[in-house]
Design a protein around this motif. Structure first.
Motif, PDB file in Angstrom:
ATOM      1  N   GLU A 122      29.049  -5.704  44.444  1.00 31.85           N
ATOM      2  CA  GLU A 122      29.427  -4.489  45.162  1.00 31.85           C
ATOM      3  C   GLU A 122      30.937  -4.308  45.038  1.00 31.85           C
ATOM      4  O   GLU A 122      31.704  -5.205  45.380  1.00 31.85           O
ATOM      5  CB  GLU A 122      29.036  -4.574  46.633  1.00 31.85           C
ATOM      6  N   TYR A 123      31.343  -3.172  44.520  1.00 27.39           N
ATOM      7  CA  TYR A 123      32.757  -2.818  44.347  1.00 27.39           C
ATOM      8  C   TYR A 123      33.113  -1.839  45.460  1.00 27.39           C
ATOM      9  O   TYR A 123      32.409  -0.843  45.670  1.00 27.39           O
ATOM     10  CB  TYR A 123      32.961  -2.182  42.970  1.00 27.39           C
ATOM     11  N   THR A 124      34.184  -2.108  46.202  1.00 28.77           N
ATOM     12  CA  THR A 124      34.600  -1.245  47.308  1.00 28.77           C
ATOM     13  C   THR A 124      36.066  -0.866  47.154  1.00 28.77           C
ATOM     14  O   THR A 124      36.908  -1.711  46.863  1.00 28.77           O
ATOM     15  CB  THR A 124      34.389  -1.945  48.667  1.00 28.77           C
ATOM     16  N   GLU A 125      36.325   0.412  47.371  1.00 32.66           N
ATOM     17  CA  GLU A 125      37.683   0.958  47.350  1.00 32.66           C
ATOM     18  C   GLU A 125      37.938   1.585  48.720  1.00 32.66           C
ATOM     19  O   GLU A 125      37.211   2.480  49.135  1.00 32.66           O
ATOM     20  CB  GLU A 125      37.777   2.008  46.249  1.00 32.66           C
ATOM     21  N   SER A 126      38.952   1.089  49.421  1.00 35.21           N
ATOM     22  CA  SER A 126      39.289   1.586  50.759  1.00 35.21           C
ATOM     23  C   SER A 126      40.692   2.168  50.752  1.00 35.21           C
ATOM     24  O   SER A 126      41.606   1.603  50.157  1.00 35.21           O
ATOM     25  CB  SER A 126      39.232   0.452  51.788  1.00 35.21           C
ATOM     26  N   SER A 127      40.856   3.306  51.428  1.00 34.21           N
ATOM     27  CA  SER A 127      42.176   3.922  51.550  1.00 34.21           C
ATOM     28  C   SER A 127      42.212   4.714  52.851  1.00 34.21           C
ATOM     29  O   SER A 127      41.258   4.692  53.631  1.00 34.21           O
ATOM     30  CB  SER A 127      42.460   4.850  50.365  1.00 34.21           C
ATOM     31  N   ASP A 128      43.306   5.432  53.060  1.00 34.33           N
ATOM     32  CA  ASP A 128      43.430   6.275  54.248  1.00 34.33           C
ATOM     33  C   ASP A 128      42.361   7.370  54.273  1.00 34.33           C
ATOM     34  O   ASP A 128      42.067   7.934  55.313  1.00 34.33           O
ATOM     35  CB  ASP A 128      44.823   6.918  54.299  1.00 34.33           C
ATOM     36  N   PHE A 129      41.782   7.655  53.122  1.00 34.40           N
ATOM     37  CA  PHE A 129      40.778   8.715  53.018  1.00 34.40           C
ATOM     38  C   PHE A 129      39.368   8.223  53.299  1.00 34.40           C
ATOM     39  O   PHE A 129      38.437   9.009  53.344  1.00 34.40           O
ATOM     40  CB  PHE A 129      40.831   9.349  51.618  1.00 34.40           C
ATOM     41  N   GLY A 130      39.192   6.932  53.447  1.00 30.12           N
ATOM     42  CA  GLY A 130      37.875   6.371  53.714  1.00 30.12           C
ATOM     43  C   GLY A 130      37.551   5.221  52.790  1.00 30.12           C
ATOM     44  O   GLY A 130      38.426   4.636  52.166  1.00 30.12           O
ATOM     45  N   GLU A 131      36.260   4.935  52.713  1.00 33.33           N
ATOM     46  CA  GLU A 131      35.801   3.806  51.927  1.00 33.33           C
ATOM     47  C   GLU A 131      34.640   4.235  51.046  1.00 33.33           C
ATOM     48  O   GLU A 131      33.743   4.946  51.492  1.00 33.33           O
ATOM     49  CB  GLU A 131      35.361   2.687  52.871  1.00 33.33           C
ATOM     50  N   ILE A 132      34.678   3.786  49.800  1.00 34.91           N
ATOM     51  CA  ILE A 132      33.604   4.067  48.861  1.00 34.91           C
ATOM     52  C   ILE A 132      33.141   2.736  48.275  1.00 34.91           C
ATOM     53  O   ILE A 132      33.960   1.940  47.808  1.00 34.91           O
ATOM     54  CB  ILE A 132      34.078   4.983  47.707  1.00 34.91           C
ATOM     55  N   SER A 133      31.835   2.507  48.317  1.00 32.55           N
ATOM     56  CA  SER A 133      31.261   1.293  47.726  1.00 32.55           C
ATOM     57  C   SER A 133      30.198   1.687  46.719  1.00 32.55           C
ATOM     58  O   SER A 133      29.500   2.680  46.904  1.00 32.55           O
ATOM     59  CB  SER A 133      30.619   0.412  48.799  1.00 32.55           C
ATOM     60  N   THR A 134      30.090   0.890  45.692  1.00 36.59           N
ATOM     61  CA  THR A 134      29.037   1.105  44.705  1.00 36.59           C
ATOM     62  C   THR A 134      28.515  -0.237  44.219  1.00 36.59           C
ATOM     63  O   THR A 134      29.260  -1.200  44.097  1.00 36.59           O
ATOM     64  CB  THR A 134      29.538   1.969  43.520  1.00 36.59           C
ATOM     65  N   GLU A 135      27.227  -0.287  43.989  1.00 42.64           N
ATOM     66  CA  GLU A 135      26.572  -1.489  43.485  1.00 42.64           C
ATOM     67  C   GLU A 135      26.634  -1.473  41.964  1.00 42.64           C
ATOM     68  O   GLU A 135      26.197  -0.515  41.327  1.00 42.64           O
ATOM     69  CB  GLU A 135      25.111  -1.503  43.935  1.00 42.64           C
ATOM     70  N   LEU A 136      27.202  -2.511  41.382  1.00 46.68           N
ATOM     71  CA  LEU A 136      27.338  -2.610  39.935  1.00 46.68           C
ATOM     72  C   LEU A 136      26.385  -3.687  39.421  1.00 46.68           C
ATOM     73  O   LEU A 136      26.441  -4.835  39.860  1.00 46.68           O
ATOM     74  CB  LEU A 136      28.775  -2.953  39.551  1.00 46.68           C
ATOM     75  N   GLU A 137      25.522  -3.310  38.508  1.00 47.86           N
ATOM     76  CA  GLU A 137      24.586  -4.252  37.910  1.00 47.86           C
ATOM     77  C   GLU A 137      25.317  -5.103  36.876  1.00 47.86           C
ATOM     78  O   GLU A 137      26.104  -4.589  36.074  1.00 47.86           O
ATOM     79  CB  GLU A 137      23.447  -3.490  37.229  1.00 47.86           C
ATOM     80  N   VAL A 138      25.062  -6.388  36.897  1.00 46.83           N
ATOM     81  CA  VAL A 138      25.648  -7.299  35.920  1.00 46.83           C
ATOM     82  C   VAL A 138      24.706  -7.362  34.717  1.00 46.83           C
ATOM     83  O   VAL A 138      23.588  -7.838  34.826  1.00 46.83           O
ATOM     84  CB  VAL A 138      25.857  -8.707  36.517  1.00 46.83           C
ATOM     85  N   THR A 139      25.172  -6.830  33.580  1.00 46.01           N
ATOM     86  CA  THR A 139      24.335  -6.834  32.375  1.00 46.01           C
ATOM     87  C   THR A 139      24.712  -7.950  31.407  1.00 46.01           C
ATOM     88  O   THR A 139      23.901  -8.335  30.579  1.00 46.01           O
ATOM     89  CB  THR A 139      24.393  -5.476  31.644  1.00 46.01           C
ATOM     90  N   THR A 140      25.944  -8.461  31.520  1.00 42.54           N
ATOM     91  CA  THR A 140      26.385  -9.587  30.697  1.00 42.54           C
ATOM     92  C   THR A 140      27.205 -10.520  31.574  1.00 42.54           C
ATOM     93  O   THR A 140      28.104 -10.074  32.288  1.00 42.54           O
ATOM     94  CB  THR A 140      27.260  -9.112  29.515  1.00 42.54           C
ATOM     95  N   ASN A 141      26.880 -11.803  31.548  1.00 34.92           N
ATOM     96  CA  ASN A 141      27.666 -12.814  32.247  1.00 34.92           C
ATOM     97  C   ASN A 141      27.815 -14.011  31.316  1.00 34.92           C
ATOM     98  O   ASN A 141      26.987 -14.902  31.287  1.00 34.92           O
ATOM     99  CB  ASN A 141      27.000 -13.240  33.563  1.00 34.92           C
ATOM    100  N   GLU A 142      28.881 -13.966  30.519  1.00 34.90           N
ATOM    101  CA  GLU A 142      29.192 -15.050  29.593  1.00 34.90           C
ATOM    102  C   GLU A 142      30.519 -15.667  30.006  1.00 34.90           C
ATOM    103  O   GLU A 142      31.262 -15.090  30.793  1.00 34.90           O
ATOM    104  CB  GLU A 142      29.268 -14.502  28.162  1.00 34.90           C
ATOM    105  N   CYS A 143      30.837 -16.796  29.445  1.00 33.80           N
ATOM    106  CA  CYS A 143      32.033 -17.532  29.854  1.00 33.80           C
ATOM    107  C   CYS A 143      33.304 -16.692  29.808  1.00 33.80           C
ATOM    108  O   CYS A 143      34.144 -16.789  30.681  1.00 33.80           O
ATOM    109  CB  CYS A 143      32.199 -18.777  29.000  1.00 33.80           C
ATOM    110  N   ASN A 144      33.455 -15.872  28.796  1.00 34.23           N
ATOM    111  CA  ASN A 144      34.692 -15.114  28.643  1.00 34.23           C
ATOM    112  C   ASN A 144      34.406 -13.615  28.501  1.00 34.23           C
ATOM    113  O   ASN A 144      35.182 -12.892  27.888  1.00 34.23           O
ATOM    114  CB  ASN A 144      35.462 -15.639  27.418  1.00 34.23           C
ATOM    115  N   HIS A 145      33.280 -13.168  29.106  1.00 31.02           N
ATOM    116  CA  HIS A 145      32.895 -11.768  28.953  1.00 31.02           C
ATOM    117  C   HIS A 145      31.887 -11.408  30.046  1.00 31.02           C
ATOM    118  O   HIS A 145      30.836 -12.029  30.165  1.00 31.02           O
ATOM    119  CB  HIS A 145      32.263 -11.567  27.572  1.00 31.02           C
ATOM    120  N   ILE A 146      32.233 -10.410  30.852  1.00 35.53           N
ATOM    121  CA  ILE A 146      31.330  -9.908  31.886  1.00 35.53           C
ATOM    122  C   ILE A 146      31.263  -8.391  31.736  1.00 35.53           C
ATOM    123  O   ILE A 146      32.289  -7.732  31.559  1.00 35.53           O
ATOM    124  CB  ILE A 146      31.814 -10.259  33.312  1.00 35.53           C
TER     125      ILE A 146
END
Length: 135
Positions: free
Chosen positions: A96-120
């Motif tokens: 879950e990626y969240t960005e918060s500021s004076d204007f509010g908060e936005i969250s989005t669920e990000l699917e992990v499609t690649t999880n390698e040692c040096n690459h996501i």
């Protein structure tokens, strides 16, 4: 003399065969919530447009995201002087990626499609991250 030179040759040959090339070792990535911690060269694509990057992006173990170049705030329309806080957390289905500021908060669920040692690779089709070259 013959025994001595034979021993030297055999010993030298054993050194070459005993050393394993590090490139041959295959890395097995830890779970994404551990692997993502660190500083990456990030590429970001919004709505499938050409990727922006690379830019340094740091994911801390306590769930903060440090964007030294303010690329993420810039992309979301924030002014450089705005107080924007970025965070992440592992969920059952991804990150879950969240960005918060004076204007509010936005969250989005990000699917992990690649999880390698040096690459996501993670995204939702609107906001897509590619993380490479972990430091």
């Amino acid at each position: 003399m013959f025994k001595k030179s034979t021993l030297i040759v055999l010993f030298t040959a054993s050194l070459f065969t005993a050393c394993k090339d590090k490139k041959e070792e295959e890395c097995v990535a830890p779970a994404v919530e551990k692997n993502i911690v660190g500083t990456w060269q990030a590429y970001l694509s919004v709505l499938g447009d050409d990727a922006i990057g690379p830019f340094p992006l740091t994911f801390t173990a306590d769930g903060k995201i440090i964007d030294e170049d303010n690329k993420l705030a810039e992309i979301s329309g924030q002014d450089p002087g705005d107080d924007v806080t970025l965070s992440w957390k592992k969920t059952a289905d991804g990150i879950e990626y969240t960005e918060s500021s004076d204007f509010g908060e936005i969250s989005t669920e990000l699917e992990v499609t690649t999880n390698e040692c040096n690459h996501i690779v993670l995204g939702d089709g609107i906001l897509d991250f590619e993380l490479k070259d972990k430091k």
